[in-house]
Design an enzyme around this catalytic site. Structure first.
Site, mmCIF file in Angstrom:
data_model
loop_
_atom_site.group_PDB
_atom_site.id
_atom_site.type_symbol
_atom_site.label_atom_id
_atom_site.label_comp_id
_atom_site.label_asym_id
_atom_site.label_seq_id
_atom_site.Cartn_x
_atom_site.Cartn_y
_atom_site.Cartn_z
ATOM 1 N N MET A 1 0.844 -1.198 0.000
ATOM 2 C CA MET A 1 0.000 0.000 0.000
ATOM 3 C C MET A 1 0.884 1.254 0.000
ATOM 4 O O MET A 1 0.431 2.332 0.386
ATOM 5 C CB MET A 1 -0.939 0.000 1.205
ATOM 6 C CG MET A 1 -1.915 -1.175 1.177
ATOM 7 S SD MET A 1 -3.462 -0.851 2.024
ATOM 8 C CE MET A 1 -2.897 -0.456 3.657
ATOM 9 N N HIS B 1 9.004 -3.837 3.294
ATOM 10 C CA HIS B 1 8.558 -4.038 1.912
ATOM 11 C C HIS B 1 9.748 -4.387 1.006
ATOM 12 O O HIS B 1 9.672 -5.302 0.178
ATOM 13 C CB HIS B 1 7.914 -2.762 1.358
ATOM 14 C CG HIS B 1 6.722 -2.266 2.111
ATOM 15 N ND1 HIS B 1 6.744 -1.131 2.890
ATOM 16 C CD2 HIS B 1 5.453 -2.752 2.189
ATOM 17 C CE1 HIS B 1 5.547 -0.923 3.405
ATOM 18 N NE2 HIS B 1 4.742 -1.895 3.012
ATOM 19 N N VAL C 1 10.700 -7.542 9.389
ATOM 20 C CA VAL C 1 11.867 -6.670 9.543
ATOM 21 C C VAL C 1 11.571 -5.683 10.679
ATOM 22 O O VAL C 1 10.486 -5.100 10.735
ATOM 23 C CB VAL C 1 12.176 -5.928 8.225
ATOM 24 C CG1 VAL C 1 13.350 -4.981 8.401
ATOM 25 C CG2 VAL C 1 12.453 -6.933 7.123
ATOM 26 N N ARG D 1 2.532 2.745 9.311
ATOM 27 C CA ARG D 1 1.787 3.561 10.274
ATOM 28 C C ARG D 1 2.642 4.005 11.469
ATOM 29 O O ARG D 1 2.168 4.788 12.288
ATOM 30 C CB ARG D 1 0.544 2.805 10.761
ATOM 31 C CG ARG D 1 -0.530 2.657 9.687
ATOM 32 C CD ARG D 1 -1.816 2.076 10.267
ATOM 33 N NE ARG D 1 -2.945 2.169 9.363
ATOM 34 C CZ ARG D 1 -3.419 1.151 8.622
ATOM 35 N NH1 ARG D 1 -2.841 -0.039 8.677
ATOM 36 N NH2 ARG D 1 -4.464 1.329 7.837
HETATM 37 P P1 AMP Z 1 1.324 -2.973 3.534
HETATM 38 O O1 AMP Z 1 1.922 -1.937 2.631
HETATM 39 O O2 AMP Z 1 1.319 -2.585 4.974
HETATM 40 O O3 AMP Z 1 -0.017 -3.480 3.030
HETATM 41 O O4 AMP Z 1 2.291 -4.233 3.468
HETATM 42 C C1 AMP Z 1 2.621 -4.826 2.240
HETATM 43 C C2 AMP Z 1 3.359 -6.117 2.507
HETATM 44 O O5 AMP Z 1 4.560 -5.835 3.236
HETATM 45 C C3 AMP Z 1 2.555 -7.099 3.356
HETATM 46 O O6 AMP Z 1 2.772 -8.418 2.864
HETATM 47 C C4 AMP Z 1 3.146 -6.911 4.725
HETATM 48 O O7 AMP Z 1 3.015 -8.051 5.550
HETATM 49 C C5 AMP Z 1 4.607 -6.650 4.387
HETATM 50 N N1 AMP Z 1 5.265 -5.961 5.499
HETATM 51 C C6 AMP Z 1 4.840 -4.840 6.130
HETATM 52 N N2 AMP Z 1 5.681 -4.545 7.156
HETATM 53 C C7 AMP Z 1 6.636 -5.509 7.168
HETATM 54 C C8 AMP Z 1 7.775 -5.783 7.992
HETATM 55 N N3 AMP Z 1 8.098 -4.997 9.016
HETATM 56 N N4 AMP Z 1 8.524 -6.867 7.703
HETATM 57 C C9 AMP Z 1 8.205 -7.693 6.677
HETATM 58 N N5 AMP Z 1 7.136 -7.487 5.858
HETATM 59 C C10 AMP Z 1 6.362 -6.417 6.104
#
Ligand code: AMP
Length: 270
Positions: free
Chosen positions: A11, A18, A162, A173
């Site tokens: 997102m 990411h 991570v 966030r």
């Molecule tokens: P989001 O942009 O929050 O929808 O996340 C996109 C993808 O990145 C999802 O598969 C999340 O689980 C992954 N993601 C978000 N934060 C982390 C993190 N700290 N470590 C690993 N993957 C992450």
């Protein structure tokens, strides 16, 4: 060489979490795509759809994806993804019972929005492999079921969470946290580490494990515990009897002011 394509859905408001998924995808695939789409269908009224940090980070996100080796970025508008909005005859992909489980119970309708957008992304981009982060543990369980049940010809790969140096799981966030909140935020992971320690000392009673994590959050006056969940990694069902042969997903959600922090660790089966 066999042609393989990988998709990393995001997102936007990208961070190392990411980008670690992009690097994982880069290692295993001929072509790597990332999507950047703030999916309105997974936000409930009153949540932060309008103010989500990605609205201000597009140029930076694009540069980061290019530097990490992405070949193709799919960044549709909401109108392009959902031309008929939520009007008559528009589909939702729903998994039975998901709103009763962990993060699903905390955000009714959330996983319906996730399953719908992931289904659309898989149909549009047709990747060989889909890369998700362990950070959103139940989301991985839900998408794994979705792929199996709807026969998507895609393999799910889950990358490790991570963290910042102090243990806080990276999240788009986290920018919402003020300095005082940021200073106490590592308690969320500390609570999971406590639960993990107690488990490694032999505790198998789910209630005792939940209490171990809750006791760490109880020491933080700025935090309110939303839930500690111990779920079967196969189907996300809450575990109520003694842990044994199944791998368990230990998840936590905490309110810190207006910000909700979620995190999880995996507990290996005996
Ligand atoms: P989001 O942009 O929050 O929808 O996340 C996109 C993808 O990145 C999802 O598969 C999340 O689980 C992954 N993601 C978000 N934060 C982390 C993190 N700290 N470590 C690993 N993957 C992450």
């Amino acid at each position: 060489m066999l042609f393989r394509s990988g998709l990393v859905p995001t997102m936007g408001a990208l961070h190392e979490g990411h980008l670690s998924l992009v690097r994982l995808a880069r290692r295993d695939n001929t072509l790597v795509a990332a999507s950047v789409f703030v999916n309105p269908k997974q936000f409930a009224p009153g949540e932060d759809l309008e103010t989500y940090p990605a609205h201000a980070t597009w140029e930076r996100d694009l540069a980061a994806l290019e530097a990490a080796g992405v070949d193709f970025v799919f960044a549709p508008s909401a109108e392009a993804m959902y031309p008929r909005g939520s009007g008559v005859m528009t589909p939702f992909v729903d998994l039975v019972g998901v709103d009763a489980l962990g993060e699903g119970a905390s955000r009714p309708g959330f996983f319906r929005g996730v399953a719908t957008v992931v289904s659309k992304l898989l149909n549009i981009l047709q990747p060989s492999c889909l890369y998700l982060g362990q950070k959103d543990g139940l989301q991985c369980v839900v998408v794994s079921s979705l792929i199996d049940e709807l026969n998507f010809p895609t393999r799910l790969v889950v990358g490790p969470t991570v963290r910042e140096a102090d243990g806080l799981a990276m999240s788009s966030r986290n920018v919402y946290l003020d300095a005082t909140q940021r200073a106490v935020a590592p308690a969320v992971y500390a609570a999971l580490c406590k639960l993990q320690d107690v488990h490694s000392l032999g505790e198998r009673d789910p209630e005792a494990l939940r209490r171990a994590a809750a006791s760490v959050i109880a020491r933080e006056p700025l935090m309110t515990l939303e839930y500690v969940s111990l779920a079967d990694t196969a189907d996300g069902q809450e575990l109520d009897s003694r842990l044994g042969g199944e791998d368990a997903l230990a998840s936590i959600a905490v309110r810190l002011g207006d910000v909700k922090l979620i995190d999880n660790v995996l507990l290996a089966s005996d």
